[in-house]
Design an enzyme around this catalytic site. Structure first.
Site, PDB file in Angstrom:
ATOM      1  N   HIS A  46       0.840  -1.207   0.000  1.00 23.97           N
ATOM      2  CA  HIS A  46       0.000   0.000   0.000  1.00 23.97           C
ATOM      3  C   HIS A  46       0.874   1.256   0.000  1.00 23.97           C
ATOM      4  O   HIS A  46       0.581   2.222  -0.704  1.00 23.97           O
ATOM      5  CB  HIS A  46      -0.920   0.017   1.223  1.00 23.97           C
ATOM      6  CG  HIS A  46      -2.116  -0.853   1.100  1.00 23.97           C
ATOM      7  ND1 HIS A  46      -2.091  -2.192   1.427  1.00 23.97           N
ATOM      8  CD2 HIS A  46      -3.374  -0.580   0.687  1.00 23.97           C
ATOM      9  CE1 HIS A  46      -3.298  -2.697   1.219  1.00 23.97           C
ATOM     10  NE2 HIS A  46      -4.096  -1.740   0.769  1.00 23.97           N
ATOM     11  N   ARG A  79      -0.960   3.131   7.506  1.00 23.17           N
ATOM     12  CA  ARG A  79      -0.790   1.686   7.647  1.00 23.17           C
ATOM     13  C   ARG A  79      -0.192   1.339   9.019  1.00 23.17           C
ATOM     14  O   ARG A  79      -0.522   0.312   9.602  1.00 23.17           O
ATOM     15  CB  ARG A  79       0.083   1.131   6.520  1.00 23.17           C
ATOM     16  CG  ARG A  79      -0.427   1.449   5.120  1.00 23.17           C
ATOM     17  CD  ARG A  79      -1.778   0.860   4.851  1.00 23.17           C
ATOM     18  NE  ARG A  79      -1.651  -0.586   4.728  1.00 23.17           N
ATOM     19  CZ  ARG A  79      -2.663  -1.427   4.688  1.00 23.17           C
ATOM     20  NH1 ARG A  79      -3.896  -0.979   4.769  1.00 23.17           N
ATOM     21  NH2 ARG A  79      -2.474  -2.723   4.561  1.00 23.17           N
ATOM     22  N   HIS A  85       1.104  -2.499   9.786  1.00 24.99           N
ATOM     23  CA  HIS A  85       2.493  -2.460   9.323  1.00 24.99           C
ATOM     24  C   HIS A  85       3.381  -1.851  10.388  1.00 24.99           C
ATOM     25  O   HIS A  85       2.929  -1.077  11.233  1.00 24.99           O
ATOM     26  CB  HIS A  85       2.633  -1.621   8.040  1.00 24.99           C
ATOM     27  CG  HIS A  85       2.291  -2.350   6.790  1.00 24.99           C
ATOM     28  ND1 HIS A  85       3.037  -3.388   6.296  1.00 24.99           N
ATOM     29  CD2 HIS A  85       1.261  -2.184   5.927  1.00 24.99           C
ATOM     30  CE1 HIS A  85       2.478  -3.822   5.170  1.00 24.99           C
ATOM     31  NE2 HIS A  85       1.391  -3.114   4.939  1.00 24.99           N
ATOM     32  N   ASP A  89       8.343  -1.217   7.337  1.00 24.87           N
ATOM     33  CA  ASP A  89       7.598  -1.740   6.184  1.00 24.87           C
ATOM     34  C   ASP A  89       7.193  -0.600   5.262  1.00 24.87           C
ATOM     35  O   ASP A  89       7.292  -0.694   4.035  1.00 24.87           O
ATOM     36  CB  ASP A  89       6.315  -2.455   6.627  1.00 24.87           C
ATOM     37  CG  ASP A  89       6.531  -3.588   7.601  1.00 24.87           C
ATOM     38  OD1 ASP A  89       7.638  -4.154   7.647  1.00 24.87           O
ATOM     39  OD2 ASP A  89       5.571  -3.900   8.332  1.00 24.87           O
TER      40      ASP A  89
END
Length: 135
Positions: A46, A79, A85, A89
């Site tokens: 994402h 995220r 996450h 990440d």
């Protein structure tokens, strides 16, 4: 998104880093679907996609580049905030997004599409806002 998948899927397969909510019941802001248990956390796809879009849109609309890039950054940060996450990440996703857009810049078809987008933005600005919009 298919270009992005070519970058992040091999890394996810290689690292298989469990996501933050795996093994705990702390609240997260998305439904606890099965992919959370099985889809690796590193790198964030994402974040890669959101940052890539932000870079391209900022290039097409330089007058709003700062706002667009801030939104692209917030997209990745969400995220971590949502608990799916780790910060590393997201940073890896942004790095891969930058690599993707850098590679696309050397593609004549992409460059032509970007020039078309710039022209469309300029034409839209020149014609003013649609009737009833912002008035």
């Amino acid at each position: 998104t298919s270009d992005a998948a070519l970058l992040y899927r091999p890394a996810k397969a290689q690292y298989q880093r469990p996501r933050p909510p795996v093994g705990n019941s702390q609240p997260i802001c998305v439904p606890r679907e099965s992919w959370i248990q099985t889809d690796g956390s590193y790198p964030s796809g994402h974040s890669l996609i959101g940052w890539s879009w932000a870079l391209v849109i900022a290039d097409a609309t330089p007058q709003q580049a700062s706002q667009v890039l801030a939104r692209g950054r917030a997209f990745g940060d969400s995220r971590v905030i949502c608990g799916v996450h780790f910060p590393s990440d997201v940073e890896a996703g942004r790095y891969l997004g930058s690599v993707l857009v850098s590679r696309l810049q050397s593609d004549p078809a992409f460059r032509a599409d970007l020039e078309t987008a710039r022209a469309e933005v300029a034409a839209s600005r020149a014609s003013g806002p649609p009737a009833g919009c912002g008035q």
